[in-house]
Design an enzyme around this catalytic site. Structure first.
Site, PDB file in Angstrom:
ATOM      1  N   GLY A   1      34.030  28.371  48.085  1.00  0.00           N
ATOM      2  CA  GLY A   1      34.888  27.545  47.244  1.00  0.00           C
ATOM      3  C   GLY A   1      35.347  28.179  45.953  1.00  0.00           C
ATOM      4  O   GLY A   1      35.369  27.519  44.908  1.00  0.00           O
TER       5      GLY A   1
ATOM      6  N   GLY B   1      48.025  20.913  37.306  1.00  0.00           N
ATOM      7  CA  GLY B   1      46.658  21.283  36.959  1.00  0.00           C
ATOM      8  C   GLY B   1      45.657  21.125  38.077  1.00  0.00           C
ATOM      9  O   GLY B   1      46.009  21.083  39.251  1.00  0.00           O
TER      10      GLY B   1
ATOM     11  N   ASP C   1      38.372  57.055  39.325  1.00  0.00           N
ATOM     12  CA  ASP C   1      38.083  58.485  39.397  1.00  0.00           C
ATOM     13  C   ASP C   1      36.941  58.843  40.336  1.00  0.00           C
ATOM     14  O   ASP C   1      36.889  59.945  40.873  1.00  0.00           O
ATOM     15  CB  ASP C   1      37.845  59.074  37.998  1.00  0.00           C
ATOM     16  CG  ASP C   1      36.720  58.411  37.239  1.00  0.00           C
ATOM     17  OD1 ASP C   1      36.341  57.277  37.593  1.00  0.00           O
ATOM     18  OD2 ASP C   1      36.218  59.022  36.279  1.00  0.00           O
TER      19      ASP C   1
ATOM     20  N   ASP D   1      48.924  24.671  41.968  1.00  0.00           N
ATOM     21  CA  ASP D   1      49.487  25.420  40.851  1.00  0.00           C
ATOM     22  C   ASP D   1      48.406  26.017  39.958  1.00  0.00           C
ATOM     23  O   ASP D   1      48.591  27.086  39.369  1.00  0.00           O
ATOM     24  CB  ASP D   1      50.431  24.535  40.032  1.00  0.00           C
ATOM     25  CG  ASP D   1      49.791  23.228  39.583  1.00  0.00           C
ATOM     26  OD1 ASP D   1      48.712  22.869  40.098  1.00  0.00           O
ATOM     27  OD2 ASP D   1      50.385  22.546  38.720  1.00  0.00           O
TER      28      ASP D   1
ATOM     29  N   HIS E   1      30.782  57.421  31.897  1.00  0.00           N
ATOM     30  CA  HIS E   1      31.569  56.190  31.760  1.00  0.00           C
ATOM     31  C   HIS E   1      31.347  55.308  32.988  1.00  0.00           C
ATOM     32  O   HIS E   1      30.932  55.781  34.047  1.00  0.00           O
ATOM     33  CB  HIS E   1      33.064  56.531  31.602  1.00  0.00           C
ATOM     34  CG  HIS E   1      33.647  57.250  32.776  1.00  0.00           C
ATOM     35  ND1 HIS E   1      33.347  58.556  33.086  1.00  0.00           N
ATOM     36  CD2 HIS E   1      34.512  56.838  33.737  1.00  0.00           C
ATOM     37  CE1 HIS E   1      34.014  58.927  34.159  1.00  0.00           C
ATOM     38  NE2 HIS E   1      34.727  57.894  34.587  1.00  0.00           N
ATOM     39  N   HIS E   2      31.628  54.051  32.856  1.00  0.00           N
ATOM     40  CA  HIS E   2      31.426  53.030  33.896  1.00  0.00           C
ATOM     41  C   HIS E   2      29.949  52.715  34.139  1.00  0.00           C
ATOM     42  O   HIS E   2      29.623  51.977  35.084  1.00  0.00           O
ATOM     43  CB  HIS E   2      32.070  53.404  35.235  1.00  0.00           C
ATOM     44  CG  HIS E   2      33.568  53.544  35.187  1.00  0.00           C
ATOM     45  ND1 HIS E   2      34.343  53.016  34.170  1.00  0.00           N
ATOM     46  CD2 HIS E   2      34.432  54.159  36.033  1.00  0.00           C
ATOM     47  CE1 HIS E   2      35.612  53.306  34.399  1.00  0.00           C
ATOM     48  NE2 HIS E   2      35.708  54.002  35.522  1.00  0.00           N
TER      49      HIS E   2
ATOM     50  N   ASN F   1      51.011  19.888  40.957  1.00  0.00           N
ATOM     51  CA  ASN F   1      50.520  18.577  40.516  1.00  0.00           C
ATOM     52  C   ASN F   1      49.878  18.662  39.131  1.00  0.00           C
ATOM     53  O   ASN F   1      48.935  17.940  38.813  1.00  0.00           O
ATOM     54  CB  ASN F   1      49.564  17.963  41.545  1.00  0.00           C
ATOM     55  CG  ASN F   1      48.501  18.945  42.012  1.00  0.00           C
ATOM     56  OD1 ASN F   1      48.297  19.995  41.391  1.00  0.00           O
ATOM     57  ND2 ASN F   1      47.827  18.622  43.098  1.00  0.00           N
TER      58      ASN F   1
ATOM     59  N   GLU G   1      39.411  18.707  40.257  1.00  0.00           N
ATOM     60  CA  GLU G   1      38.479  18.576  39.142  1.00  0.00           C
ATOM     61  C   GLU G   1      38.710  17.254  38.404  1.00  0.00           C
ATOM     62  O   GLU G   1      37.763  16.590  37.963  1.00  0.00           O
ATOM     63  CB  GLU G   1      38.637  19.751  38.169  1.00  0.00           C
ATOM     64  CG  GLU G   1      38.644  21.125  38.813  1.00  0.00           C
ATOM     65  CD  GLU G   1      37.298  21.534  39.370  1.00  0.00           C
ATOM     66  OE1 GLU G   1      36.378  20.697  39.421  1.00  0.00           O
ATOM     67  OE2 GLU G   1      37.158  22.703  39.770  1.00  0.00           O
TER      68      GLU G   1
ATOM     69  N   GLU H   1      40.767  44.543  41.880  1.00  0.00           N
ATOM     70  CA  GLU H   1      39.707  44.599  42.889  1.00  0.00           C
ATOM     71  C   GLU H   1      39.350  43.226  43.457  1.00  0.00           C
ATOM     72  O   GLU H   1      38.983  43.105  44.628  1.00  0.00           O
ATOM     73  CB  GLU H   1      38.445  45.252  42.310  1.00  0.00           C
ATOM     74  CG  GLU H   1      38.561  46.741  42.040  1.00  0.00           C
ATOM     75  CD  GLU H   1      39.075  47.076  40.661  1.00  0.00           C
ATOM     76  OE1 GLU H   1      39.105  48.270  40.305  1.00  0.00           O
ATOM     77  OE2 GLU H   1      39.457  46.122  39.922  1.00  0.00           O
TER      78      GLU H   1
END
Length: 574
Positions: free
Chosen positions: A418, A484, A29, A455, A115-116, A482, A488, A52
């Site tokens: 990253g 996951g 708004d 993925d 608001h916001h 692969n 990591e 966003e």
């Protein structure tokens, strides 16, 4: 053109003058009245994003191809959703303007509990948050000064290659200003000249060092492309015949078909022959360096020489002497003008490292399940001159390092910031830029946008596919399945549940998003299937949006990623 125009129209006219034809964002708004004026400017479209964060990432990708981008969000909830994307643009030297529709000046003066807000009657909470990730931040408070403020922010973003923030109160969109301000306040987008004395002194020192060098190298990094000195770098290489190496962030910043290109230097992660050449040098000409951990093999640069020259966007360095406010573009132009009159003692004697031609092993397709060692080298033969290649943080960004690029291929990867999930909306944004160029010039050469994403990363920003379908944007989306977060798992916790994800039916994604646009779903499980797909002439034509699922073993990963994961785990545990 009427005698007067609205301030809202002035903003978007200037955005167009800066070369932007697609604007990213989400309505709210406090920016709705401003968005009414987008349609008044011929040749600009409001993309309208699903959220966003994706809008910010798409603006980033658009800017990397186009040179500048515009993101529009609403106050508080909207701008904070985009903060991660803007921070990434700041870290990686990407110019964009973040326009935030704000409450009216009267609401702020009365300290209304709107608001916001955070419920504290303060209206500067969010600008304070954006201060650190904006090279310049301004909120319009007087519409008489607004044209100058708008111009200054656009110019600053483009010249510094960083994001800027414009706070635009909702009651100012309809404010009238003279239409003549459009020509009165033209954008000034040329870099100011360097101090002549400092520039000449620096260049003379560099030339003297070059004249003595027996084993010199040129090291090209990310800011060479970010700050548009790629042509200058190629000219320096042509005039000196010095061997050129790039970094991971610098990939695509030097033509890999050039006879002076010798490979990629990543410190301890480099191919042995590359490592030996660079670390035994007696002179390093570094251009646009960004020495982050993933860009340097976790800071494992190991050259012994102190004869290091650094060209940066806002300063240059000769050995230990800093030349503040000396911009590399002017310094490189000066150097080039003098090199043709210089006699260098260096005589090219190196044979290109064997690692430069490793991709040629992909000419023979091995039998069996799809493996990354073959896949990334095979991609070298799939790419065309001028393609835009986008890779995700992790498996893709390390795998692409072994792919050899044809001339003028644009590489997009968020090596420094990253943030996983960046690459999908960045690829969509890059494709909007390619689409805009094609609309403006029908003779513009065909450029494909090719994305490689895991993925796991896909699940963070998958709505960007909806943005592409809305405008019939046609990237190639290669999904590395692969199971996951492989990067990591390699760093820590290979069998821990926190590195796993909910499996998706990837062949159903386009069925969900692609309403009334042509699309294609494909799945590749073997090396032979990949080879045949890349040979297919119809597949090589970017006439539809495609999702190609690449079925890979859970722990199959590029060798450089495995080595980097070991180094990262050690640093994280230290």
């Amino acid at each position: 053109m009427p005698e007067q125009i609205t301030l809202g129209r002035y903003l978007f006219e200037k955005i167009k003058e800066a070369g932007v034809h697609s604007i990213f964002g989400v309505p709210g708004d406090f920016n709705l009245a401003l968005l009414d004026h987008v349609k008044e400017v011929e040749g600009i479209r409001w993309v309208g994003n699903a959220n966003e964060l994706n809008a910010g990432y798409e603006a980033d990708g658009y800017s990397r191809v186009n040179g500048f981008a515009c993101l529009v969000t609403t106050f508080g909830v909207g701008e904070l959703s985009a903060v991660n994307a803007v921070a990434g643009a700041y870290a990686e030297h990407i110019p964009l303007i973040h326009v935030v529709g704000m409450p009216s000046i009267s609401a702020e003066k009365q300290k209304l509990l709107l608001h916001h807000t955070l419920g504290d009657s303060r209206f500067d909470d969010f600008t304070a948050m954006s201060q650190k990730i904006s090279i310049k931040l301004k909120v319009i408070t007087e519409f008489d000064d607004a044209p100058k403020v708008i111009n200054d922010l656009i110019e600053t973003a483009i010249l510094t290659k960083r994001p800027v923030y414009l706070g635009f109160p909702s009651n100012f969109s309809e404010a009238l200003i003279p239409a003549s301000d459009l020509t009165k306040y033209k954008l000034k987008l040329s870099l100011p000249p360097n101090n002549e004395e400092s520039e000449n002194e620096f260049v003379e020192n560099v030339i003297q060092l070059m004249e003595k060098a027996k084993n010199p190298v040129i090291l090209v990094d990310a800011c060479a492309s970010r700050h548009a000195v790629i042509e200058q770098v190629e000219e320096v290489a042509r005039l000196t015949k010095f061997p050129v190496f790039t970094t991971p962030m610098g990939k695509g910043s030097f033509n890999e078909d050039n006879s002076e290109y010798y490979g990629m230097y990543i410190g301890a992660l480099s191919a042995p022959d590359v490592k030996e050449i660079v670390e035994s040098t007696d002179c390093i000409i570094s251009i646009g360096g960004l020495l982050s951990d993933f860009n340097t093999g976790s800071f494992s640069y190991s050259y012994a020489t102190t004869n290091v020259v650094e060209f940066h966007s806002n300063y240059c360095k000769f050995k230990r002497a800093n030349y503040e406010d000396l911009q590399m573009k002017g310094a490189l132009d000066n150097l080039i003008s003098k090199l043709s009159k210089v006699s260098l003692s260096y005589q090219p004697k190196l044979s290109p490292p064997k690692s430069k031609y490793e991709y040629q092993t992909a000419k023979t397709c091995p039998e069996g399940p799809l493996i990354q060692e073959y896949m990334w080298k095979r991609v070298s033969y799939f790419l065309n001159e001028g393609d835009v290649v986008v890779t995700e943080t992790g498996t893709s960004s390390f795998g692409i390092l072994t792919t050899t690029f044809p001339k003028h291929v644009k590489a997009i990867s968020q090596v420094l910031w990253g943030s996983i999930g960046f690459s999908l909306p960045a690829a969509v944004g890059a494709n909007f830029a390619v689409d805009d160029f094609k609309k403006l010039n029908s003779s513009y050469p065909e450029r494909r946008v090719i994305l490689f994403i895991g993925d796991g990363s896909l699940q963070l920003t998958v709505q960007a596919i909806s943005d592409a379908c809305r405008w019939n944007i046609k990237p190639y989306i290669f999904i590395l399945n692969n199971k996951g977060y492989t990067i990591e798992k390699l760093i820590h916790g290979p069998h821990e549940s926190y590195n796993n994800i909910q499996p998706w039916k990837h062949d159903a994604i386009l069925n969900l998003f692609a309403d009334k646009v042509e699309y294609e779903n494909l799945k590749v499980s073997t090396n032979e299937e990949l080879d045949e797909l890349f040979k297919n002439e119809k597949f090589n034509v970017p006439d539809k949006i495609r999702v190609i699922e690449l079925m890979l073993d859970e722990f199959d990963a590029p060798s450089k990623l495995r080595l980097q994961a070991e180094l990262s785990d050690k640093i994280n545990s230290a």
